[in-house]
Each structure stands twice: as C-alpha cells, then as structure tokens.
Design a protein around this motif. Structure first.
Motif, PDB file in Angstrom:
ATOM      1  N   LEU A   1       0.832  -1.202   0.000  1.00 20.45           N
ATOM      2  CA  LEU A   1       0.000   0.000   0.000  1.00 20.45           C
ATOM      3  C   LEU A   1       0.869   1.255   0.000  1.00 20.45           C
ATOM      4  O   LEU A   1       0.611   2.205  -0.740  1.00 20.45           O
TER       5      LEU A   1
ATOM      6  N   TYR B   1     -12.086   4.571  -5.482  1.00 20.47           N
ATOM      7  CA  TYR B   1     -10.684   4.210  -5.207  1.00 20.47           C
ATOM      8  C   TYR B   1     -10.599   3.270  -4.008  1.00 20.47           C
ATOM      9  O   TYR B   1      -9.930   2.234  -4.052  1.00 20.47           O
ATOM     10  N   ALA B   2     -11.275   3.642  -2.914  1.00 17.55           N
ATOM     11  CA  ALA B   2     -11.207   2.844  -1.689  1.00 17.55           C
ATOM     12  C   ALA B   2     -11.778   1.445  -1.925  1.00 17.55           C
ATOM     13  O   ALA B   2     -11.208   0.445  -1.462  1.00 17.55           O
TER      14      ALA B   2
ATOM     15  N   THR C   1      -4.111   6.718   3.065  1.00 20.55           N
ATOM     16  CA  THR C   1      -4.842   5.468   3.285  1.00 20.55           C
ATOM     17  C   THR C   1      -4.066   4.534   4.205  1.00 20.55           C
ATOM     18  O   THR C   1      -2.858   4.409   4.091  1.00 20.55           O
TER      19      THR C   1
ATOM     20  N   SER D   1      -2.228   6.267  -2.943  1.00 20.39           N
ATOM     21  CA  SER D   1      -2.669   5.876  -1.604  1.00 20.39           C
ATOM     22  C   SER D   1      -1.946   6.684  -0.534  1.00 20.39           C
ATOM     23  O   SER D   1      -2.545   7.086   0.469  1.00 20.39           O
ATOM     24  N   THR D   2      -0.664   6.939  -0.759  1.00 21.67           N
ATOM     25  CA  THR D   2       0.111   7.759   0.171  1.00 21.67           C
ATOM     26  C   THR D   2      -0.424   9.190   0.186  1.00 21.67           C
ATOM     27  O   THR D   2      -0.577   9.791   1.259  1.00 21.67           O
TER      28      THR D   2
ATOM     29  N   ASN E   1      -9.280  -0.655  -4.210  1.00 22.49           N
ATOM     30  CA  ASN E   1      -8.095  -1.100  -3.482  1.00 22.49           C
ATOM     31  C   ASN E   1      -8.440  -2.150  -2.426  1.00 22.49           C
ATOM     32  O   ASN E   1      -7.727  -3.139  -2.264  1.00 22.49           O
TER      33      ASN E   1
ATOM     34  N   GLN F   1       2.185   2.686  -3.267  1.00 24.10           N
ATOM     35  CA  GLN F   1       1.246   3.334  -4.182  1.00 24.10           C
ATOM     36  C   GLN F   1       1.233   4.833  -3.898  1.00 24.10           C
ATOM     37  O   GLN F   1       0.700   5.263  -2.875  1.00 24.10           O
TER      38      GLN F   1
ATOM     39  N   LEU G   1      -9.506  -0.994   4.589  1.00 21.84           N
ATOM     40  CA  LEU G   1      -8.765   0.246   4.364  1.00 21.84           C
ATOM     41  C   LEU G   1      -9.517   1.384   5.030  1.00 21.84           C
ATOM     42  O   LEU G   1     -10.756   1.405   5.026  1.00 21.84           O
TER      43      LEU G   1
END
Length: 148
Positions: free
Chosen positions: A14, A59-60, A25, A20-21, A63, A17, A37
C-alpha cells in the motif's frame, strides 16, 4: 507474498502506491479473505455539496477489493472490473472500506466491499457497496505493475 497473509507486507504494498500515500490510506486488517482500508475524510476529498467525492469511494473500494483477493491469492493481482452503488452521501470523519472474498478461483477472485463513514460519536453509516472481479495473472500476463 507467501502462503500466510502478512499485514506488514501488505502495508508495504500500500505504501508503494503514490496515490494511496497522497490520500493517507491505512490498511487496518488483512488476512483470511478480508481487507480493511481507512482514510481520514478531509475537505480536499469532498465534492461541491460537502460529501466525499465518488471517485474517492471508488478508489477505496477498488483497493480494498484487490487487497482482500490478495489475502487468499497472493500478490501481483489486477482488478478485472468492479461495480459500485452509492447508497447515501458519504459524510463523517473516517471512510472505511471493508472487503471480503466471495469466491476464490484459479484465475479470478470475486469480492464484495462495504463502504462506511464514521462520525465523531463512532456511528457508522453505510454509504456504498461494491463488487469486483480480481484477475490472478499467470506468468507472462504483464502483471508486474499491479497494486498488490
């Protein structure tokens, strides 16, 4: 990944990514066909009416679905497709995407994800649901760029 799900290794994936950073997340659960997540709801993640933007919810879900699949099928997976249904405006302090494997096969893993917001009192509100199909690539599929 090895046969046993490894939360630390999944968190490393994670963290690799950049998007994501950027969103901040966090992977709070991983293993046995489940991934959770979470991300803090910030003003810059809202749309014009003050709700979490649908793209953030998508997105959430995407992932979380892929990480749940990865907990049973290992890494290097790619999303083959997913659908999302928005049930109510997403408002609160925290967005939580909890995904579970529905069926795991050799080439596809089907997962479901519930997206909820959590308010200041800890009350959860289901705001969207998603279902996705995650591809388990065979060697030579070019999956080296995948998320998990």
């Amino acid at each position: 990944m090895n046969d046993a799900p490894d939360l630390a290794l999944a968190r490393k994936a994670l963290a690799a990514q950049p998007f994501s950073t950027l969103l901040g997340t966090r992977l709070t659960a991983f293993g046995d066909g489940v991934a959770v997540l979470e991300l803090d709801i910030r003003e810059d993640l809202l749309q014009q009416y003050g709700h979490v933007h649908g793209g953030v919810l998508a997105y959430a879900a995407d992932n979380a679905l892929t990480f749940a699949a990865g907990s049973v099928s290992g890494g290097r997976l790619v999303t083959a497709g997913f659908t999302i249904d928005y049930l109510r405006p997403a408002r609160g302090l925290l967005l939580r995407a909890e995904a579970r494997v529905v069926r795991s096969g050799r080439s596809r893993v089907v997962c479901r994800c519930d997206l909820s917001t959590v308010d200041g009192e800890g009350t959860r509100s289901l705001c969207a649901v998603a279902q996705g199909s995650i591809a388990v690539p065979t060697s030579g599929d070019g999956a080296s760029d995948s998320a998990t």
